[in-house]
Design a protein around this motif. Structure first.
Motif, PDB file in Angstrom:
ATOM      1  N   ALA A   1      87.922  31.384  76.939  1.00 22.10           N
ATOM      2  CA  ALA A   1      88.114  29.875  77.770  1.00 22.10           C
ATOM      3  C   ALA A   1      87.666  29.087  76.401  1.00 22.10           C
ATOM      4  O   ALA A   1      87.921  27.893  76.244  1.00 22.10           O
ATOM      5  CB  ALA A   1      87.061  30.045  78.776  1.00 22.10           C
ATOM      6  N   ASP A   2      86.564  29.400  75.433  1.00 26.03           N
ATOM      7  CA  ASP A   2      86.200  28.482  74.624  1.00 26.03           C
ATOM      8  C   ASP A   2      87.165  28.402  73.573  1.00 26.03           C
ATOM      9  O   ASP A   2      87.559  27.233  73.193  1.00 26.03           O
ATOM     10  CB  ASP A   2      84.787  29.019  73.774  1.00 26.03           C
ATOM     11  N   CYS A   3      87.915  29.348  73.394  1.00 25.36           N
ATOM     12  CA  CYS A   3      89.158  29.304  72.193  1.00 25.36           C
ATOM     13  C   CYS A   3      90.011  28.572  72.793  1.00 25.36           C
ATOM     14  O   CYS A   3      90.870  27.669  71.969  1.00 25.36           O
ATOM     15  CB  CYS A   3      89.509  30.914  72.002  1.00 25.36           C
ATOM     16  N   ILE A   4      90.404  28.673  73.902  1.00 20.53           N
ATOM     17  CA  ILE A   4      91.410  27.652  74.538  1.00 20.53           C
ATOM     18  C   ILE A   4      91.104  26.262  74.518  1.00 20.53           C
ATOM     19  O   ILE A   4      91.821  25.263  74.377  1.00 20.53           O
ATOM     20  CB  ILE A   4      92.158  28.158  76.037  1.00 20.53           C
ATOM     21  N   LYS A   5      89.872  25.954  74.914  1.00 18.17           N
ATOM     22  CA  LYS A   5      89.261  24.885  75.079  1.00 18.17           C
ATOM     23  C   LYS A   5      89.173  24.030  73.559  1.00 18.17           C
ATOM     24  O   LYS A   5      89.919  22.836  73.534  1.00 18.17           O
ATOM     25  CB  LYS A   5      87.922  24.613  75.563  1.00 18.17           C
ATOM     26  N   SER A   6      88.947  24.764  72.723  1.00 18.31           N
ATOM     27  CA  SER A   6      88.882  24.261  71.279  1.00 18.31           C
ATOM     28  C   SER A   6      90.223  23.811  70.856  1.00 18.31           C
ATOM     29  O   SER A   6      90.336  22.697  69.907  1.00 18.31           O
ATOM     30  CB  SER A   6      88.340  25.173  70.326  1.00 18.31           C
ATOM     31  N   THR A   7      91.337  24.651  71.418  1.00 15.52           N
ATOM     32  CA  THR A   7      92.534  24.447  70.749  1.00 15.52           C
ATOM     33  C   THR A   7      93.085  23.162  71.320  1.00 15.52           C
ATOM     34  O   THR A   7      93.783  22.338  70.879  1.00 15.52           O
ATOM     35  CB  THR A   7      93.647  25.738  71.155  1.00 15.52           C
ATOM     36  N   ILE A   8      92.782  23.087  72.700  1.00 13.64           N
ATOM     37  CA  ILE A   8      93.389  21.770  73.423  1.00 13.64           C
ATOM     38  C   ILE A   8      92.701  20.683  72.891  1.00 13.64           C
ATOM     39  O   ILE A   8      93.548  19.474  72.646  1.00 13.64           O
ATOM     40  CB  ILE A   8      93.016  21.845  74.952  1.00 13.64           C
ATOM     41  N   GLN A   9      91.453  20.520  72.650  1.00 11.18           N
ATOM     42  CA  GLN A   9      90.803  19.471  72.149  1.00 11.18           C
ATOM     43  C   GLN A   9      91.279  19.029  70.617  1.00 11.18           C
ATOM     44  O   GLN A   9      90.856  17.798  70.003  1.00 11.18           O
ATOM     45  CB  GLN A   9      89.381  19.834  71.939  1.00 11.18           C
ATOM     46  N   THR A  10      91.883  19.863  69.854  1.00 15.40           N
ATOM     47  CA  THR A  10      92.410  19.697  68.589  1.00 15.40           C
ATOM     48  C   THR A  10      93.852  19.465  68.390  1.00 15.40           C
ATOM     49  O   THR A  10      94.201  19.646  67.103  1.00 15.40           O
ATOM     50  CB  THR A  10      91.411  20.543  67.588  1.00 15.40           C
ATOM     51  N   GLU A  11      94.470  19.724  69.257  1.00 18.45           N
ATOM     52  CA  GLU A  11      95.848  19.677  69.127  1.00 18.45           C
ATOM     53  C   GLU A  11      96.642  18.457  68.358  1.00 18.45           C
ATOM     54  O   GLU A  11      97.360  18.841  67.415  1.00 18.45           O
ATOM     55  CB  GLU A  11      96.565  19.423  70.766  1.00 18.45           C
ATOM     56  N   ASP A  12      96.079  17.335  68.751  1.00 13.61           N
ATOM     57  CA  ASP A  12      96.803  15.947  67.925  1.00 13.61           C
ATOM     58  C   ASP A  12      96.169  16.450  66.465  1.00 13.61           C
ATOM     59  O   ASP A  12      97.108  15.840  65.526  1.00 13.61           O
ATOM     60  CB  ASP A  12      95.923  14.783  68.476  1.00 13.61           C
ATOM     61  N   GLU A  13      94.788  16.791  66.107  1.00 15.31           N
ATOM     62  CA  GLU A  13      94.681  16.693  64.694  1.00 15.31           C
ATOM     63  C   GLU A  13      95.354  18.136  64.039  1.00 15.31           C
ATOM     64  O   GLU A  13      95.463  17.978  62.639  1.00 15.31           O
ATOM     65  CB  GLU A  13      93.102  17.138  64.548  1.00 15.31           C
ATOM     66  N   LEU A  14      95.786  19.066  64.648  1.00 14.39           N
ATOM     67  CA  LEU A  14      96.640  20.132  63.833  1.00 14.39           C
ATOM     68  C   LEU A  14      97.804  19.727  63.975  1.00 14.39           C
ATOM     69  O   LEU A  14      98.540  20.685  63.007  1.00 14.39           O
ATOM     70  CB  LEU A  14      96.361  21.463  64.998  1.00 14.39           C
ATOM     71  N   ARG A  15      98.449  18.540  64.325  1.00 11.03           N
ATOM     72  CA  ARG A  15      99.901  18.546  64.085  1.00 11.03           C
ATOM     73  C   ARG A  15     100.083  17.880  62.932  1.00 11.03           C
ATOM     74  O   ARG A  15      99.013  17.276  62.266  1.00 11.03           O
ATOM     75  CB  ARG A  15     100.420  17.433  65.132  1.00 11.03           C
ATOM     76  N   GLY A  16     100.869  17.801  62.147  1.00 10.59           N
ATOM     77  CA  GLY A  16     101.372  17.201  60.677  1.00 10.59           C
ATOM     78  C   GLY A  16     101.500  15.776  60.750  1.00 10.59           C
ATOM     79  O   GLY A  16     101.559  15.179  61.823  1.00 10.59           O
ATOM     80  N   LYS A  17     101.167  15.062  59.659  1.00  4.94           N
ATOM     81  CA  LYS A  17     101.183  13.707  59.909  1.00  4.94           C
ATOM     82  C   LYS A  17     102.574  13.186  60.090  1.00  4.94           C
ATOM     83  O   LYS A  17     103.463  13.669  59.580  1.00  4.94           O
ATOM     84  CB  LYS A  17     100.769  13.265  58.288  1.00  4.94           C
ATOM     85  N   GLY A  18     102.584  12.176  61.038  1.00  4.39           N
ATOM     86  CA  GLY A  18     103.804  11.534  61.268  1.00  4.39           C
ATOM     87  C   GLY A  18     104.476  12.378  62.474  1.00  4.39           C
ATOM     88  O   GLY A  18     105.477  11.905  62.982  1.00  4.39           O
ATOM     89  N   GLU A  19     104.039  13.492  62.841  1.00  6.23           N
ATOM     90  CA  GLU A  19     104.685  14.375  64.033  1.00  6.23           C
ATOM     91  C   GLU A  19     104.370  13.713  65.330  1.00  6.23           C
ATOM     92  O   GLU A  19     103.201  13.169  65.289  1.00  6.23           O
ATOM     93  CB  GLU A  19     104.131  15.765  63.942  1.00  6.23           C
ATOM     94  N   PRO A  20     105.479  13.462  66.121  1.00  3.88           N
ATOM     95  CA  PRO A  20     105.114  12.943  67.434  1.00  3.88           C
ATOM     96  C   PRO A  20     104.199  13.547  68.251  1.00  3.88           C
ATOM     97  O   PRO A  20     104.206  14.949  68.157  1.00  3.88           O
ATOM     98  CB  PRO A  20     106.452  12.574  68.059  1.00  3.88           C
ATOM     99  N   LYS A  21     103.556  12.835  69.016  1.00  4.50           N
ATOM    100  CA  LYS A  21     102.772  13.803  69.924  1.00  4.50           C
ATOM    101  C   LYS A  21     103.268  13.996  71.278  1.00  4.50           C
ATOM    102  O   LYS A  21     103.621  13.166  71.758  1.00  4.50           O
ATOM    103  CB  LYS A  21     101.292  12.786  70.279  1.00  4.50           C
TER     104      LYS A  21
END
Length: 277
Positions: free
Chosen positions: A205-225
């Protein structure tokens, strides 16, 4: 952020836990002990229920703190030019910075706590601070129950072991041994075991939560959300990509960190409880 989160979490946990346990004891009083020298013990189900309620309450305090912390950590890594993978932030205790290669100019520092909070509020509103709340709620509710219950079960074991050896209370000579008579090693052992159990039981549950919270930062620069994925969808995606190991990525290190911290927390709490009641 970890310091502020720990203060808020432990204050909420212990206050709500004690109040919930006291309420359950009033609603469902234990039958009087046949031996007046032996105090009545709290049933395990009451301990687990009070702990689950405390964990649920703490989750609402923790989610905004952990959201900002995770975003800061991942942004700091990205600022150094090293893009992390989802597994790198599966644990909420990922390193905040990385080394800069020789000869490479250090990039500008990432925004601070206030800047990140304002950014979240500007983009998602007040509800955005509770992004990942489902994962935190599941982790804290189940983990809190496991945390307090493991500690109390082991404390009862250590107390009974001393009774079986014929020992009596040092504070009240002739009386039965209580938690306050246990040594630092016994209390810290129980606390360390509780910390490990807390993390192992519901780490996915913690692993999934952290992934959800950092999805925007994990995308490459300029990649649409894209649209935000839900808790179950993220869990399925992690499992499909990396299997059960992906859901437990970083669990060993987190449990290793939790053992000494929980040992100290419960030792200090037990000594304060014995002193002030």
């Amino acid at each position: 952020m970890p310091v502020g989160g720990a203060m808020a979490e432990n204050a909420t946990l212990f206050v709500v836990y004690n109040q919930s346990k006291a309420l359950l004891q009033r609603l469902y009083p234990s039958p009087p002990s046949a031996n007046p020298d032996v105090p009545t013990s709290t049933p395990i189900w009451q301990t687990a229920t009070a702990a689950a309620v405390a964990g649920a309450a703490a989750s609402f305090v923790l989610t905004p703190v952990e959201l900002v912390k995770c975003k800061m950590q991942v942004s700091n890594i990205a600022a150094e030019g090293l893009a992390p993978t989802a597994s790198a932030v599966a644990s909420t205790h990922a390193p905040a910075t990385t080394a800069v290669p020789p000869g490479v100019a250090r990039p500008a520092p990432a925004p601070g706590v206030v800047a990140f909070t304002r950014s979240i509020l500007r983009e998602y509103g007040i509800r955005g601070l509770w992004l990942g709340q489902t994962g935190t709620l599941i982790r804290e509710t189940g983990g809190g129950a496991a945390w307090f219950t493991t500690f109390e079960v082991l404390v009862s074991y250590f107390v009974q072991r001393r009774v079986d050896r014929g020992e009596t209370s040092k504070a009240n000579p002739g009386a039965r041994v209580t938690k306050g008579d246990l040594s630092a090693v016994e209390l810290m052992t129980a606390g360390a075991a509780a910390g490990i159990t807390y993390n192992v039981v519901l780490f996915p549950a913690d692993c999934i939560k952290s992934t959800i919270q950092t999805e925007d930062e994990l995308r490459g620069k300029g990649e649409p959300k894209g649209p935000k994925r839900g808790f179950l969808q993220v869990g399925k995606d992690i499992y499909r990509a990396r299997g059960i190991k992906g859901l437990y990525s970083g669990c060993g290190l987190t449990a290793l960190r939790a053992a000494p911290s929980s040992a100290l927390i419960f030792y200090i709490y037990s000594r304060l409880e014995a002193t002030f009641g």
